[in-house]
Design a protein around this motif. Structure first.
Motif, PDB file in Angstrom:
ATOM      1  N   MET A  17    -130.436  74.889  20.613  1.00 42.23           N
ATOM      2  CA  MET A  17    -129.517  74.522  19.538  1.00 42.23           C
ATOM      3  C   MET A  17    -128.073  74.578  20.047  1.00 42.23           C
ATOM      4  N   VAL A  18    -127.290  73.535  19.748  1.00 46.82           N
ATOM      5  CA  VAL A  18    -125.881  73.495  20.120  1.00 46.82           C
ATOM      6  C   VAL A  18    -125.050  73.505  18.849  1.00 46.82           C
ATOM      7  N   GLU A  19    -124.011  74.320  18.827  1.00 46.31           N
ATOM      8  CA  GLU A  19    -123.157  74.470  17.658  1.00 46.31           C
ATOM      9  C   GLU A  19    -121.710  74.282  18.086  1.00 46.31           C
ATOM     10  N   MET A  20    -120.939  73.517  17.318  1.00 42.23           N
ATOM     11  CA  MET A  20    -119.529  73.301  17.630  1.00 42.23           C
ATOM     12  C   MET A  20    -118.685  74.239  16.778  1.00 42.23           C
ATOM     13  N   ARG A  21    -117.726  74.912  17.397  1.00 45.33           N
ATOM     14  CA  ARG A  21    -116.785  75.775  16.685  1.00 45.33           C
ATOM     15  C   ARG A  21    -115.378  75.423  17.133  1.00 45.33           C
ATOM     16  N   THR A  22    -114.436  75.499  16.227  1.00 43.48           N
ATOM     17  CA  THR A  22    -113.036  75.278  16.572  1.00 43.48           C
ATOM     18  C   THR A  22    -112.341  76.620  16.646  1.00 43.48           C
ATOM     19  N   LEU A  23    -111.632  76.845  17.741  1.00 39.88           N
ATOM     20  CA  LEU A  23    -110.913  78.095  17.934  1.00 39.88           C
ATOM     21  C   LEU A  23    -109.613  78.019  17.147  1.00 39.88           C
ATOM     22  N   GLU A  24    -109.657  78.504  15.906  1.00 35.31           N
ATOM     23  CA  GLU A  24    -108.498  78.411  15.031  1.00 35.31           C
ATOM     24  C   GLU A  24    -107.575  79.603  15.175  1.00 35.31           C
ATOM     25  N   ASN A  25    -108.128  80.752  15.475  1.00 35.24           N
ATOM     26  CA  ASN A  25    -107.305  81.944  15.593  1.00 35.24           C
ATOM     27  C   ASN A  25    -107.997  82.910  16.531  1.00 35.24           C
ATOM     28  N   ASP A  26    -107.538  82.969  17.752  1.00 34.40           N
ATOM     29  CA  ASP A  26    -108.101  83.868  18.747  1.00 34.40           C
ATOM     30  C   ASP A  26    -107.368  85.197  18.669  1.00 34.40           C
ATOM     31  N   THR A  27    -108.080  86.297  18.633  1.00 32.13           N
ATOM     32  CA  THR A  27    -107.439  87.601  18.461  1.00 32.13           C
ATOM     33  C   THR A  27    -106.674  88.048  19.698  1.00 32.13           C
ATOM     34  N   GLY A  28    -107.005  87.505  20.866  1.00 31.72           N
ATOM     35  CA  GLY A  28    -106.360  87.946  22.095  1.00 31.72           C
ATOM     36  C   GLY A  28    -105.089  87.206  22.453  1.00 31.72           C
ATOM     37  N   VAL A  29    -104.784  86.127  21.747  1.00 28.91           N
ATOM     38  CA  VAL A  29    -103.612  85.316  22.090  1.00 28.91           C
ATOM     39  C   VAL A  29    -102.874  84.914  20.821  1.00 28.91           C
ATOM     40  N   ASP A  30    -101.601  84.602  20.975  1.00 31.46           N
ATOM     41  CA  ASP A  30    -100.802  84.140  19.854  1.00 31.46           C
ATOM     42  C   ASP A  30    -101.178  82.712  19.476  1.00 31.46           C
ATOM     43  N   THR A  31    -100.722  82.264  18.301  1.00 40.49           N
ATOM     44  CA  THR A  31    -100.914  80.881  17.887  1.00 40.49           C
ATOM     45  C   THR A  31    -100.193  79.967  18.871  1.00 40.49           C
ATOM     46  N   VAL A  32    -100.842  78.904  19.260  1.00 41.21           N
ATOM     47  CA  VAL A  32    -100.261  77.979  20.232  1.00 41.21           C
ATOM     48  C   VAL A  32    -100.321  76.566  19.693  1.00 41.21           C
ATOM     49  N   GLN A  33     -99.449  75.721  20.190  1.00 37.02           N
ATOM     50  CA  GLN A  33     -99.441  74.305  19.831  1.00 37.02           C
ATOM     51  C   GLN A  33     -99.241  73.493  21.107  1.00 37.02           C
ATOM     52  N   TRP A  34     -99.954  72.378  21.211  1.00 40.05           N
ATOM     53  CA  TRP A  34     -99.832  71.511  22.373  1.00 40.05           C
ATOM     54  C   TRP A  34     -99.502  70.104  21.915  1.00 40.05           C
ATOM     55  N   THR A  35     -98.741  69.406  22.714  1.00 40.49           N
ATOM     56  CA  THR A  35     -98.435  68.007  22.402  1.00 40.49           C
ATOM     57  C   THR A  35     -99.161  67.058  23.336  1.00 40.49           C
ATOM     58  N   THR A  36     -99.777  67.588  24.397  1.00 35.92           N
ATOM     59  CA  THR A  36    -100.527  66.751  25.336  1.00 35.92           C
ATOM     60  C   THR A  36    -101.831  67.445  25.726  1.00 35.92           C
ATOM     61  N   GLU A  37    -102.778  66.666  26.186  1.00 36.07           N
ATOM     62  CA  GLU A  37    -104.031  67.237  26.669  1.00 36.07           C
ATOM     63  C   GLU A  37    -103.774  68.126  27.885  1.00 36.07           C
ATOM     64  N   SER A  38    -102.833  67.736  28.717  1.00 33.80           N
ATOM     65  CA  SER A  38    -102.492  68.516  29.900  1.00 33.80           C
ATOM     66  C   SER A  38    -102.028  69.925  29.530  1.00 33.80           C
ATOM     67  N   GLU A  39    -101.225  70.054  28.483  1.00 34.38           N
ATOM     68  CA  GLU A  39    -100.778  71.375  28.019  1.00 34.38           C
ATOM     69  C   GLU A  39    -101.956  72.209  27.536  1.00 34.38           C
ATOM     70  N   CYS A  40    -102.873  71.584  26.816  1.00 28.99           N
ATOM     71  CA  CYS A  40    -104.071  72.278  26.332  1.00 28.99           C
ATOM     72  C   CYS A  40    -104.922  72.753  27.507  1.00 28.99           C
ATOM     73  N   GLN A  41    -105.147  71.893  28.494  1.00 30.13           N
ATOM     74  CA  GLN A  41    -105.944  72.257  29.667  1.00 30.13           C
ATOM     75  C   GLN A  41    -105.274  73.366  30.465  1.00 30.13           C
ATOM     76  N   ASP A  42    -103.940  73.317  30.580  1.00 30.86           N
ATOM     77  CA  ASP A  42    -103.196  74.345  31.298  1.00 30.86           C
ATOM     78  C   ASP A  42    -103.322  75.695  30.586  1.00 30.86           C
ATOM     79  N   TYR A  43    -103.220  75.668  29.261  1.00 28.96           N
ATOM     80  CA  TYR A  43    -103.385  76.881  28.467  1.00 28.96           C
ATOM     81  C   TYR A  43    -104.782  77.469  28.674  1.00 28.96           C
ATOM     82  N   LEU A  44    -105.792  76.623  28.628  1.00 27.37           N
ATOM     83  CA  LEU A  44    -107.169  77.068  28.827  1.00 27.37           C
ATOM     84  C   LEU A  44    -107.339  77.684  30.206  1.00 27.37           C
TER      85      LEU A  44
END
Length: 77
Positions: A17-44
């Motif tokens: 079984m595969v389940e999709m979840r969206t990481l809306e609020n991670d307890t270990g990191v502050d809220t973040v916003q990205w304007t490009t996929e590259s920023e998201c990948q760099d954050y990850l």
């Protein structure tokens, strides 16, 4: 205001079984916003250990067999 945003999505596998979840609020990191996929990948890349630790604490009930991340762009209004 309509805008294009990037969301860090986690795909969890529980056996066959595969389940999709969206990481809306991670307890270990502050809220973040990205304007490009590259920023998201760099954050990850820079925060993967913290994200995985939190992911395992919250979603692993002993049946989790795998997971993967993806940066997903969506229109938001």
């Amino acid at each position: 205001m309509i805008m294009y945003i990037w969301i860090l999505t986690v795909m969890l596998s529980y056996g066959s079984m595969v389940e999709m979840r969206t990481l809306e609020n991670d307890t270990g990191v502050d809220t973040v916003q990205w304007t490009t996929e590259s920023e998201c990948q760099d954050y990850l890349y820079k925060n993967k250990v913290v994200i995985v630790k939190d992911l395992l604490e919250v979603f692993d009930d002993g049946n989790l067999t795998g997971f993967d991340f993806m940066c997903e762009g969506v229109w938001y209004d």
